[in-house]
Scaffold this motif. Sequence first.
Motif, PDB file in Angstrom:
ATOM      1  N   LEU A  93      52.109  58.270  51.390  1.00 40.67           N
ATOM      2  CA  LEU A  93      50.904  58.021  51.340  1.00 40.67           C
ATOM      3  C   LEU A  93      50.733  57.897  49.790  1.00 40.67           C
ATOM      4  O   LEU A  93      51.663  58.398  48.583  1.00 40.67           O
ATOM      5  N   VAL A  94      50.173  57.027  49.004  1.00 34.89           N
ATOM      6  CA  VAL A  94      50.192  56.482  47.700  1.00 34.89           C
ATOM      7  C   VAL A  94      48.644  56.368  46.838  1.00 34.89           C
ATOM      8  O   VAL A  94      47.686  56.189  47.817  1.00 34.89           O
ATOM      9  N   PHE A  95      48.544  56.441  45.571  1.00 27.23           N
ATOM     10  CA  PHE A  95      47.268  55.957  45.015  1.00 27.23           C
ATOM     11  C   PHE A  95      47.362  54.735  44.467  1.00 27.23           C
ATOM     12  O   PHE A  95      48.951  54.876  44.164  1.00 27.23           O
ATOM     13  N   ILE A  96      46.641  53.959  44.458  1.00 31.07           N
ATOM     14  CA  ILE A  96      46.715  52.535  43.464  1.00 31.07           C
ATOM     15  C   ILE A  96      46.541  53.150  41.941  1.00 31.07           C
ATOM     16  O   ILE A  96      44.893  53.212  42.086  1.00 31.07           O
ATOM     17  N   SER A  97      47.062  52.702  41.010  1.00 35.41           N
ATOM     18  CA  SER A  97      47.162  53.607  39.127  1.00 35.41           C
ATOM     19  C   SER A  97      46.684  52.307  38.395  1.00 35.41           C
ATOM     20  O   SER A  97      46.041  52.412  38.018  1.00 35.41           O
ATOM     21  N   LYS A  98      46.951  51.074  39.600  1.00 38.00           N
ATOM     22  CA  LYS A  98      46.562  49.616  37.729  1.00 38.00           C
ATOM     23  C   LYS A  98      46.427  48.449  39.388  1.00 38.00           C
ATOM     24  O   LYS A  98      47.305  48.331  39.762  1.00 38.00           O
ATOM     25  N   ILE A  99      45.972  48.077  38.545  1.00 37.74           N
ATOM     26  CA  ILE A  99      45.451  46.452  39.172  1.00 37.74           C
ATOM     27  C   ILE A  99      45.382  46.044  37.588  1.00 37.74           C
ATOM     28  O   ILE A  99      44.716  45.804  37.375  1.00 37.74           O
ATOM     29  N   SER A 100      46.196  44.874  37.877  1.00 37.66           N
ATOM     30  CA  SER A 100      45.542  43.516  36.770  1.00 37.66           C
ATOM     31  C   SER A 100      45.808  42.128  37.893  1.00 37.66           C
ATOM     32  O   SER A 100      46.389  42.286  38.812  1.00 37.66           O
ATOM     33  N   TYR A 101      44.969  41.269  37.352  1.00 37.52           N
ATOM     34  CA  TYR A 101      45.100  39.683  37.667  1.00 37.52           C
ATOM     35  C   TYR A 101      44.227  38.218  36.926  1.00 37.52           C
ATOM     36  O   TYR A 101      44.146  38.929  35.748  1.00 37.52           O
ATOM     37  N   GLU A 102      45.022  37.564  37.209  1.00 43.07           N
ATOM     38  CA  GLU A 102      44.685  35.971  36.133  1.00 43.07           C
ATOM     39  C   GLU A 102      44.435  34.767  37.307  1.00 43.07           C
ATOM     40  O   GLU A 102      44.768  35.203  38.481  1.00 43.07           O
ATOM     41  N   GLU A 103      44.211  34.147  36.618  1.00 44.12           N
ATOM     42  CA  GLU A 103      43.659  32.434  37.381  1.00 44.12           C
ATOM     43  C   GLU A 103      44.430  32.006  36.260  1.00 44.12           C
ATOM     44  O   GLU A 103      44.484  32.136  35.304  1.00 44.12           O
ATOM     45  N   ARG A 104      45.458  30.890  37.098  1.00 42.72           N
ATOM     46  CA  ARG A 104      46.413  29.930  36.223  1.00 42.72           C
ATOM     47  C   ARG A 104      46.204  28.506  35.862  1.00 42.72           C
ATOM     48  O   ARG A 104      45.012  28.241  37.400  1.00 42.72           O
ATOM     49  N   THR A 105      46.259  27.551  35.669  1.00 44.55           N
ATOM     50  CA  THR A 105      45.965  26.847  35.410  1.00 44.55           C
ATOM     51  C   THR A 105      46.701  25.553  36.389  1.00 44.55           C
ATOM     52  O   THR A 105      47.340  25.579  36.531  1.00 44.55           O
ATOM     53  N   GLY A 106      45.308  24.946  37.206  1.00 40.17           N
ATOM     54  CA  GLY A 106      46.168  23.725  38.261  1.00 40.17           C
ATOM     55  C   GLY A 106      45.817  24.959  39.445  1.00 40.17           C
ATOM     56  O   GLY A 106      46.146  24.330  40.082  1.00 40.17           O
ATOM     57  N   GLU A 107      45.354  26.207  39.165  1.00 41.36           N
ATOM     58  CA  GLU A 107      45.403  27.468  40.482  1.00 41.36           C
ATOM     59  C   GLU A 107      43.612  27.115  40.822  1.00 41.36           C
ATOM     60  O   GLU A 107      43.758  28.616  41.176  1.00 41.36           O
TER      61      GLU A 107
END
Length: 232
Positions: A110-124
């Motif tokens: 059992l866990v907690f999600i502590s951090k999320i970050s995201y990005e889009e990249r050029t060409g995708e």
Amino acid sequence: MINLDVYIIDELKNYTFRFPVNPLEKLSIQKEKKYTTVDILNFGEVDIAEIGEKISEISFDTLLPKKYDSSYCRYKNIKSPNDTIKLLEYWKDIDQPVRLIITDFNYNDLVFISKISYEERTGEPGDKYISITFRKFREAKITIYQGSSTSNSSTQLQDNRADNGSGDYKDGDVVTVTASALNVRDGPSTDHNVLGVVYKGDTLTIFRQYGNWADTYWGDKGGFVCLDYVSK
């Protein structure tokens, strides 16, 4: 690309999410030392002893693709990256832990999600690259209460975890699993490898007790379970 699968199970909603793409390059694992320092309101810092080392944090990067690609996707019916991010952020914001399973790595906890970050990249366009960190869930084990009248100024600590495994066990005792899922290990501590999982309501027969752990008749080779999560 690591050859494994990563799942999140929301046991409260009976829903399973599978990451469409395996972790990219590596899994980052951090372990705790023998002592965990807890800052308790109106009391101060308390060092709680832990036996051995335990995995406390797991993080990795992965891709949430807009479209299925058989060269790297683990299954066909993938969710959209935006819907997946909303789901992960929902789990991050709630108080209820989720179950993280990493196959071929013997991780199931059992866990907690502590951090999320995201990005889009050029060409995708439409694809999202995310970084996600999980923290191991632990039930609160201490409470603060006032001492007796002979020592009104003192404050004491008490273990308030349910003692399902109290009492001595002997060869042949049958116990019932009380946790939603309980790891079976190859030795009597969390330092040992996970052999498998038993679930709430399953019964096990005790072979021999080792402190707060018991060797059980399980599978072909047997295995050890923590007595905090079983009852006679």
